[in-house]
Design an enzyme around this catalytic site. Structure first.
Site: not given
Length: 203
Positions: A14, A41, A70-71, A155-156, A158, A184
């Site tokens: 990110k 948190e 936040d996504s 990443f994630g 993707d 993003r």
């Protein structure tokens, strides 16, 4: 003179994306981990609430303006899941392989036309911890969930997110293209239109 901003995230992928997107704005983006800020948190019930929580915490600890996002990935067939819980869908936080495995398991056997999904991002800029008027921008990236991972970039989620316009997974896209069309990237493009005024006020 550059303006120092703290990114309320320790996610290296990110950080790299946002640094590239901000490269010509005169802003220097620093990860919160380099400034001694710990993750908090995420107790918000919406993406924007979580982004504001993270930005306020980073701004309060560092005294710097803070950028936070936040996504998440929202899959229509799963009622919008994993949504807010995208990073910890399989239980542990940030375990991409486990998250992808769970997602593909949930969608196993589902026809492609029912595998619609979108990435959603909200980005906020707080000029200080008590800023009553944060800059807020949103972005949506529509696509489909593949039945198996493709590509080695990103990443994630993707590798399993298909951008239907290019016919490539998000992990197969050229990083410059991905930065432009991603959720993003779209959110930051909206933010950038208002960023010069905000940064000028900080100098």
């Amino acid at each position: 003179m550059s303006t120092r901003l703290v990114l309320a995230s320790g996610n290296a992928g990110k950080l790299a994306e946002l640094q590239a997107l901000l490269a010509d704005t005169g802003a220097e983006l620093l990860p919160q981990s380099a400034l001694g800020v710990e993750d908090i948190e995420e107790t918000g019930l919406t993406f924007i609430e979580n982004a504001l929580l993270k930005a306020r915490n980073a701004a309060r600890v560092t005294g710097l303006p803070a950028l936070a996002d936040d996504s998440g990935l929202c899959v229509d067939a799963l009622g919008g899941a994993p949504g807010l819980y995208s990073a910890r869908y399989a239980g542990g936080h940030g375990d991409s392989l486990a998250n992808i495995g769970k997602l593909l398991g949930e969608l196993e056997g589902l026809n492609p036309q029912w595998r619609t999904a979108h990435f959603y991002a909200v980005i906020v800029l707080l000029r200080h911890a008590d800023d009553p008027q944060p800059l807020v921008a949103e972005g949506i990236w529509p696509g489909l969930i593949l039945d198996a991972p493709r590509g080695s970039g990103g990443f994630g989620y993707d590798p399993v997110f298909l951008d239907t316009e290019h016919g490539l997974s998000a992990a197969e896209l050229d990083p410059a293209v991905k930065n432009r069309i991603s959720h993003r990237g779209r959110a930051l493009a909206h933010l950038r239109a208002r960023l010069p005024t905000a940064l000028a006020a900080l100098r």
